[in-house]
Scaffold this active site. Structure first.
Site, PDB file in Angstrom:
ATOM      1  N   HIS A  30       8.119  -3.144  -3.855  1.00 15.08           N
ATOM      2  CA  HIS A  30       7.550  -3.721  -2.633  1.00 15.08           C
ATOM      3  C   HIS A  30       8.589  -4.360  -1.695  1.00 15.08           C
ATOM      4  O   HIS A  30       9.554  -4.957  -2.141  1.00 15.08           O
ATOM      5  CB  HIS A  30       6.501  -4.764  -3.012  1.00 15.08           C
ATOM      6  CG  HIS A  30       5.784  -5.302  -1.822  1.00 15.08           C
ATOM      7  ND1 HIS A  30       4.997  -4.504  -1.017  1.00 15.08           N
ATOM      8  CD2 HIS A  30       5.746  -6.540  -1.277  1.00 15.08           C
ATOM      9  CE1 HIS A  30       4.509  -5.236  -0.035  1.00 15.08           C
ATOM     10  NE2 HIS A  30       4.951  -6.467  -0.167  1.00 15.08           N
ATOM     11  N   CYS A  44       4.758  -0.130   2.787  1.00 13.38           N
ATOM     12  CA  CYS A  44       5.288  -1.447   3.141  1.00 13.38           C
ATOM     13  C   CYS A  44       6.685  -1.381   3.750  1.00 13.38           C
ATOM     14  O   CYS A  44       6.984  -2.133   4.651  1.00 13.38           O
ATOM     15  CB  CYS A  44       5.248  -2.389   1.951  1.00 13.38           C
ATOM     16  SG  CYS A  44       6.016  -1.711   0.474  1.00 13.38           S
ATOM     17  N   ASP A  92       0.821  -1.209   0.000  1.00 15.25           N
ATOM     18  CA  ASP A  92       0.000   0.000   0.000  1.00 15.25           C
ATOM     19  C   ASP A  92       0.858   1.264   0.000  1.00 15.25           C
ATOM     20  O   ASP A  92       0.392   2.338   0.330  1.00 15.25           O
ATOM     21  CB  ASP A  92      -0.933   0.008   1.215  1.00 15.25           C
ATOM     22  CG  ASP A  92      -0.161   0.008   2.523  1.00 15.25           C
ATOM     23  OD1 ASP A  92       1.088  -0.043   2.490  1.00 15.25           O
ATOM     24  OD2 ASP A  92      -0.796   0.052   3.584  1.00 15.25           O
TER      25      ASP A  92
END
EC number: 3.4.19.12
Lengths: 281, 168
Positions: free
Chosen positions: A274, A92, A89
């Protein structure tokens, strides 16, 4: 994963994206934002903020038919036993970092005491830098509560107290979890501004460090880059090793330690856009 | 999530009541629901909005202060940065990247350390110094640029109507 990449993925899947004809009377930007919200909601409903510990080998299944990645996963498996995923989101890095570090503090009382003292003082440092006391306090209070919840387990007589479960619960409670992220963002911003003459070199274009902080560090959901990691790990005195797993040719997965030369206390896996948590053997 | 929002909104309300900034009154419309506020904003001195008392509504999202509230004037307004329906269009009500109007990148943005007070102070500066680049109300922006006298006349009428006075 960045929001942009995500939108692309979801559009490709042709899933849940309302198809609308172009209407000049409709504000297209507002429509795009509405769609963005929808995508974010999908992610929220399907991926926990912080997941359970999984066997590292579970990663292999994600890359069936992809030899480059498969080889990288195999190589990493020599160093890492488990992985813990976080919700993509934009927060992270901060979430993965704080979870992994606090989890470590459950078993390290000395380090806990050092960190608690530093965390307690950090609010005054931010206020001295010009952050508004009133709003900083709101986040600092929650941050300290979460830290103290970890510390509570040091004084508990029964050594079997499931401190990890408590931590897991706190980090999957959106309110607490997000407040921890906000506060770490403020600490990161504070560090960047305090040492702005150094960090200025890392910022592209004509943006000042202060503008960069207001636009890329303090707001939620903004993704983290090297500069965020260097600043946060320096500010807290906590070493982070990030394993960069991308499509590069080398079968090895490059490790970067922040701050340079530090002893890593937290291990993270980076895949483009990510961060997840890694647990060494 | 809404729990931290509620706690924060109560604290902000208390703060605004104890130390009200000049020209601003704000608080929940009904203390049963802290997510809807009413604000009264006094037109800044030395501007065409001087003397007016403008009512507005603030609606807070459940994840406030991670996301900003929305703000809408509930009286008639004529201003380059206010939509015809009263919605306020300034950069502090948007997080960076969340950009319906393409604000300047250096403009002040929403972040969780901002507050209702900061928003309302920004709105007062907006009343004093419209940004005619970001045209929420294109007619108002054009008139502000090209016919200040006519703009001031409309502003005066609106100021009087907020005070319950007939047009001059």
């Amino acid at each position: 994963m960045s929001k942009k990449q995500l939108s692309a993925v979801f559009v490709k899947m042709g899933d849940k994206v309302p198809t609308t004809k172009y209407d000049p009377n409709v504000n297209q930007d507002e429509l795009i934002m509405k769609q963005q919200r929808l995508i974010e909601k999908e992610i929220m409903d399907s991926i926990p903020l912080v997941g359970d510990k999984e066997d590292f080998s579970s990663l292999e299944g994600e890359y069936d038919g992809d030899d480059i990645y498969k080889q990288k996963v195999k190589n990493l498996a020599k160093n890492y036993k488990y992985i813990r995923r976080t919700r993509p989101d934009g927060n992270c890095f901060f979430r993965a970092f704080s979870y992994a570090y606090l989890e470590k503090l459950i078993d390290d009382r000395e380090e806990f005491n050092r960190f608690r003292e530093l965390a307690a003082k950090s609010k005054e440092n931010l206020v001295a830098l010009g952050f508004p006391q009133f709003t900083v306090e709101d986040f600092h209070d929650t941050f300290m509560e979460v830290i103290d919840q970890v510390g509570k387990h040091h004084s508990v007589l029964s050594p079997g107290a499931p401190a990890g479960e408590d931590l897991h619960k706190v980090f999957n409670d959106q309110g607490n979890s997000d407040y921890v992220v906000v506060y770490l963002r403020l600490i990161t911003s504070g560090q960047l501004q305090r040492d702005s003459s150094f960090y200025q070199h890392f910022i592209e274009g004509a943006r000042s460090v202060e503008d960069f902080c207001h636009q890329e560090v303090e707001p939620m959901y903004k993704e983290s880059d090297h500069i965020h990691i260097i600043a946060l790990s320096t500010a807290l005195g906590v070493g982070v090793r990030v394993r960069y797993m991308d499509r590069g040719d080398s079968a090895e997965v490059i490790a970067h330690d922040f701050p340079e030369g530090s002893l890593p206390q937290v291990h993270l896996l980076y895949r483009p856009g990510h961060y997840d948590i890694l647990y060494p053997h | 999530m809404a729990g931290s929002a509620l706690r924060r909104l109560m604290a902000e309300y208390k703060q605004l009541t104890l130390n009200p900034p000049e020209g601003i009154i704000a608080g929940p419309i009904n203390e049963e629901n802290f997510f809807e506020w009413e604000a009264l904003i006094t037109g800044p001195e030395g501007t065409c909005f001087e003397g007016g008392v403008f009512p507005a509504k603030l609606i807070f999202p459940p994840d406030y202060p991670l996301s900003p509230p929305k703000m809408q004037f509930t009286c008639e307004m004529f201003h380059p940065n206010i939509y015809a329906d009263g919605r306020v269009c300034i950069s502090i009500l948007h997080a960076p990247g969340d950009d319906p109007m393409g604000y300047e990148s250096s403009a002040e943005r929403w972040s969780p350390v901002q507050s209702v007070e900061k928003i309302l102070l920004s709105v007062i500066s907006m009343l004093a110094e419209p940004n005619d680049e970001s045209g929420a109300n294109v007619d108002a922006a054009k008139m502000w640029r090209e016919d200040r006298i006519a703009f001031n006349r409309i502003a005066e009428r609106i100021v009087r109507s907020t005070l319950g006075l007939p047009p001059p």
